[in-house]
Design an enzyme around this catalytic site. Structure first.
Site, PDB file in Angstrom:
ATOM      1  N   GLY A 128      13.450  48.799  23.534  1.00 28.68           N
ATOM      2  CA  GLY A 128      14.025  49.278  22.460  1.00 28.68           C
ATOM      3  C   GLY A 128      15.397  49.631  22.275  1.00 28.68           C
ATOM      4  N   ASP A 151      17.099  52.562  22.147  1.00 29.72           N
ATOM      5  CA  ASP A 151      17.488  53.758  23.085  1.00 29.72           C
ATOM      6  C   ASP A 151      17.654  53.010  24.661  1.00 29.72           C
ATOM      7  OD1 ASP A 151      18.092  54.886  20.893  1.00 29.72           O
ATOM      8  OD2 ASP A 151      16.588  56.692  21.367  1.00 29.72           O
ATOM      9  N   ARG A 185       3.996  41.564  25.564  1.00 35.49           N
ATOM     10  CA  ARG A 185       3.580  40.802  24.231  1.00 35.49           C
ATOM     11  C   ARG A 185       4.200  39.640  24.100  1.00 35.49           C
ATOM     12  NH1 ARG A 185       1.992  45.613  23.769  1.00 35.49           N
ATOM     13  NH2 ARG A 185       2.917  47.343  22.747  1.00 35.49           N
ATOM     14  N   LEU A 188      11.190  56.754  26.743  1.00 31.12           N
ATOM     15  CA  LEU A 188      11.479  56.436  25.421  1.00 31.12           C
ATOM     16  C   LEU A 188      10.612  55.557  24.753  1.00 31.12           C
ATOM     17  CD1 LEU A 188      15.191  55.415  26.354  1.00 31.12           C
ATOM     18  CD2 LEU A 188      14.083  57.778  26.025  1.00 31.12           C
ATOM     19  N   SER A 199       7.332  54.080  17.339  1.00 32.62           N
ATOM     20  CA  SER A 199       8.524  54.957  16.793  1.00 32.62           C
ATOM     21  C   SER A 199       8.871  54.830  15.282  1.00 32.62           C
ATOM     22  CB  SER A 199       9.715  54.782  17.428  1.00 32.62           C
ATOM     23  OG  SER A 199      10.320  53.369  17.220  1.00 32.62           O
ATOM     24  N   THR A 258      12.090  64.445  18.619  1.00 26.95           N
ATOM     25  CA  THR A 258      12.529  63.979  17.658  1.00 26.95           C
ATOM     26  C   THR A 258      12.738  65.113  16.629  1.00 26.95           C
ATOM     27  OG1 THR A 258      11.926  62.742  15.523  1.00 26.95           O
ATOM     28  CG2 THR A 258      10.251  63.090  17.167  1.00 26.95           C
ATOM     29  N   GLU A 311      11.838  64.680  13.535  1.00 22.12           N
ATOM     30  CA  GLU A 311      10.645  64.651  12.767  1.00 22.12           C
ATOM     31  C   GLU A 311       9.773  65.729  13.030  1.00 22.12           C
ATOM     32  OE1 GLU A 311       9.345  62.195  10.272  1.00 22.12           O
ATOM     33  OE2 GLU A 311      11.604  62.220  10.261  1.00 22.12           O
ATOM     34  N   TYR A 369       3.100  60.697  13.342  1.00 21.56           N
ATOM     35  CA  TYR A 369       4.253  60.367  14.238  1.00 21.56           C
ATOM     36  C   TYR A 369       4.842  61.787  14.635  1.00 21.56           C
ATOM     37  CZ  TYR A 369       8.846  59.431  16.128  1.00 21.56           C
ATOM     38  OH  TYR A 369       9.879  59.442  16.949  1.00 21.56           O
ATOM     39  N   LYS A 409       4.511  63.269  18.317  1.00 19.60           N
ATOM     40  CA  LYS A 409       5.814  63.840  18.959  1.00 19.60           C
ATOM     41  C   LYS A 409       5.732  65.295  19.353  1.00 19.60           C
ATOM     42  CE  LYS A 409       8.448  60.150  19.980  1.00 19.60           C
ATOM     43  NZ  LYS A 409       8.805  60.157  21.053  1.00 19.60           N
ATOM     44  N   HIS A 430      19.249  58.034  15.263  1.00 22.26           N
ATOM     45  CA  HIS A 430      20.407  57.453  15.811  1.00 22.26           C
ATOM     46  C   HIS A 430      20.460  56.037  15.881  1.00 22.26           C
ATOM     47  CE1 HIS A 430      17.352  58.978  18.644  1.00 22.26           C
ATOM     48  NE2 HIS A 430      17.646  57.735  19.129  1.00 22.26           N
ATOM     49  N   ARG A 465      19.357  48.375  16.380  1.00 21.83           N
ATOM     50  CA  ARG A 465      18.379  49.254  15.615  1.00 21.83           C
ATOM     51  C   ARG A 465      17.325  47.921  15.162  1.00 21.83           C
ATOM     52  NH1 ARG A 465      15.185  53.893  15.010  1.00 21.83           N
ATOM     53  NH2 ARG A 465      16.213  55.354  13.496  1.00 21.83           N
TER      54      ARG A 465
HETATM   55  P1  GDR Z   1      13.001  58.044  10.195  1.00 24.63           P
HETATM   56  O1  GDR Z   1      13.937  56.928   9.946  1.00 24.63           O
HETATM   57  O2  GDR Z   1      11.572  58.153   9.238  1.00 24.63           O
HETATM   58  O3  GDR Z   1      13.932  59.411   9.805  1.00 24.63           O
HETATM   59  O4  GDR Z   1      12.636  58.339  11.590  1.00 24.63           O
HETATM   60  P2  GDR Z   1      13.715  55.613   8.806  1.00 24.63           P
HETATM   61  O5  GDR Z   1      15.151  54.936   9.146  1.00 24.63           O
HETATM   62  O6  GDR Z   1      12.464  54.660   8.814  1.00 24.63           O
HETATM   63  O7  GDR Z   1      13.848  56.425   7.339  1.00 24.63           O
HETATM   64  C1  GDR Z   1      14.873  57.304   7.054  1.00 24.63           C
HETATM   65  C2  GDR Z   1      14.590  57.673   5.631  1.00 24.63           C
HETATM   66  O8  GDR Z   1      14.860  56.582   4.820  1.00 24.63           O
HETATM   67  C3  GDR Z   1      13.872  56.671   3.703  1.00 24.63           C
HETATM   68  N1  GDR Z   1      13.689  55.393   3.234  1.00 24.63           N
HETATM   69  C4  GDR Z   1      13.223  54.408   3.748  1.00 24.63           C
HETATM   70  N2  GDR Z   1      12.961  53.891   5.182  1.00 24.63           N
HETATM   71  C5  GDR Z   1      12.489  52.818   5.475  1.00 24.63           C
HETATM   72  N3  GDR Z   1      12.387  52.542   6.909  1.00 24.63           N
HETATM   73  N4  GDR Z   1      12.540  51.612   4.752  1.00 24.63           N
HETATM   74  C6  GDR Z   1      12.756  51.741   3.376  1.00 24.63           C
HETATM   75  O9  GDR Z   1      12.582  50.708   2.761  1.00 24.63           O
HETATM   76  C7  GDR Z   1      13.233  53.086   2.938  1.00 24.63           C
HETATM   77  N5  GDR Z   1      13.502  53.620   1.695  1.00 24.63           N
HETATM   78  C8  GDR Z   1      13.938  54.899   2.025  1.00 24.63           C
HETATM   79  C9  GDR Z   1      12.685  57.325   4.329  1.00 24.63           C
HETATM   80  O10 GDR Z   1      11.696  57.390   3.529  1.00 24.63           O
HETATM   81  C10 GDR Z   1      13.495  58.375   5.197  1.00 24.63           C
HETATM   82  O11 GDR Z   1      13.153  59.305   4.427  1.00 24.63           O
HETATM   83  C11 GDR Z   1      13.609  57.552  12.461  1.00 24.63           C
HETATM   84  C12 GDR Z   1      12.634  56.930  13.776  1.00 24.63           C
HETATM   85  O12 GDR Z   1      13.595  56.155  14.513  1.00 24.63           O
HETATM   86  C13 GDR Z   1      11.715  57.893  14.529  1.00 24.63           C
HETATM   87  O13 GDR Z   1      11.310  57.301  15.536  1.00 24.63           O
HETATM   88  C14 GDR Z   1      12.918  58.799  14.976  1.00 24.63           C
HETATM   89  O14 GDR Z   1      12.057  59.901  15.757  1.00 24.63           O
HETATM   90  C15 GDR Z   1      13.685  59.521  13.896  1.00 24.63           C
HETATM   91  O15 GDR Z   1      14.318  58.826  13.195  1.00 24.63           O
HETATM   92  C16 GDR Z   1      14.612  60.630  14.454  1.00 24.63           C
END
Ligand code: GDR
Length: 324
Positions: free
Chosen positions: A12, A14, A36, A81, A85, A126, A128, A150, A154, A180, A185
């Protein structure tokens, strides 16, 4: 004396940065990988370390494989890790997420307790877990309120780490890391989804970018900085829990604007809001207070959001150019 480290989730984002850091420090690095069929090693290849890692077959859901990995690697340090996720996917796979992200932690802690009690343990917790935030700036004393399967899984992983530290005096630390990101990513996370789309749109390969809730706010840092904090936690005399964050929060909308502007485009011309990307329950805002990590670990982030997004857009522009 050379140290051994075992990293679960080594393929991954990290895992790859941490493996690179530990190799630079002279560690022998063992990586747990589940078999995989698709290519999961691309990050390790990009960092040029794919051949420097000893791979062990195993799965956090399989206690026997975890025991075997711990015995085989004889690790001084274990970094957990590995996880399902992606928050969005956790509503579709709540049980798998619970087994891997929750019970998987107990499989590791039990193996350490029984076969390697001197091993130092890092748990990837996290922001979260804060979910529906109970304080404007979240630190180690802020109550938790997870908002997804999730986050709930966690939270179990976090508390079982605390519990094994208190019950069996294991050197087990939990890093409560805020979002992060990096060029490594996964494409399903919003920053990389945006920077990849920016590069494709700029090269005429994509016309629009469909996103969900762009009013959500996140405290985004650079993954390369955050793996340093993980390592520092395991170098302390006493195990403890630490928030790792930048202390700045930004909307998805503003992050998008930064990314598009970097290549001279206006995000409003390309972003389409699509209900399919909204979550059943949202974490509206996260903002971490990393004061304890600064004070006790001497850790500080080196990369702000503008630098981070610039780095990610530039990397995706290079990748897309190669594809053409
Ligand atoms: P997050 O990361 O859920 O915070 O968890 P993500 O980047 O998926 O979402 C961040 C925010 O963006 C909004 N969002 C969208 N998100 C995604 N993925 N795709 C979209 O199209 C989109 N549009 C808006 C989401 O609703 C959310 O509010 C990440 C992960 O890496 C976890 O594993 C980790 O624990 C936390 O960060 C810290």
């Amino acid at each position: 004396m050379q140290k051994n480290a075992l990293i679960t989730g080594v393929t991954g984002q990290d895992g790859a940065y941490l493996a690179q850091l530990l190799l630079q420090k002279g560690y022998q690095v063992y990586g747990l990988t589940a078999r995989r069929s698709s290519d999961t090693h691309w990050r390790l290849r990009e960092l040029g370390i794919e051949k420097d890692i000893h791979y062990l077959d195993g799965d956090l859901a399989d206690a026997c494989s975890i025991q075997r990995a711990v015995t085989k690697a004889a690790p001084h340090e274990v970094y957990n890790l590995g996880a399902q996720s992606f928050v969005g996917a956790s509503w579709n796979q709540p049980v798998t997420t619970g087994i891997v992200d929750g019970l998987g932690v107990t499989h590791l802690l039990e193996a350490i307790r029984q076969f390697a009690p001197e091993t130092r343990f890092y748990q990837a917790s996290t922001s979260e877990m804060f979910g529906l935030i109970q304080a404007e700036r979240q630190d180690e004393n802020t109550p938790f309120y997870p908002r997804s399967p999730y986050g709930v899984a966690k939270l179990y992983g976090h508390w079982i780490t605390v519990n094994y530290r208190e019950s069996f005096q294991l050197h087990a630390s939990s890093g409560i890391l805020f979002n992060h990101e990096s060029p490594l990513r996964g494409i399903e996370f919003v920053t990389r989804k945006v920077t990849d789309a920016v590069a494709r749109i700029k090269h005429g390969l994509q016309k629009e970018l469909r996103l969900g809730n762009i009013d959500a706010k996140r405290d985004w840092g650079f993954a390369g900085d955050y793996v340093q904090a993980m390592w520092l936690m395991l170098q302390q005399e006493r195990a403890d829990d630490y928030v790792v964050a930048t202390g700045t929060t930004t909307t998805v909308r503003d992050m998008c604007q930064l990314a598009f502007e970097h290549v001279g485009l206006n995000y409003q011309d390309y972003v389409v809001i699509d209900p399919a990307f909204f979550r059943p329950a949202e974490v509206d805002v996260l903002l971490g207070n990393p004061a304890k990590a600064a004070r006790q670990l001497g850790w500080r982030p080196t990369t702000d959001l503008v630098q981070l997004i610039t780095m990610m857009v530039d990397a995706d522009m290079r990748r897309v150019r190669k594809e053409l």
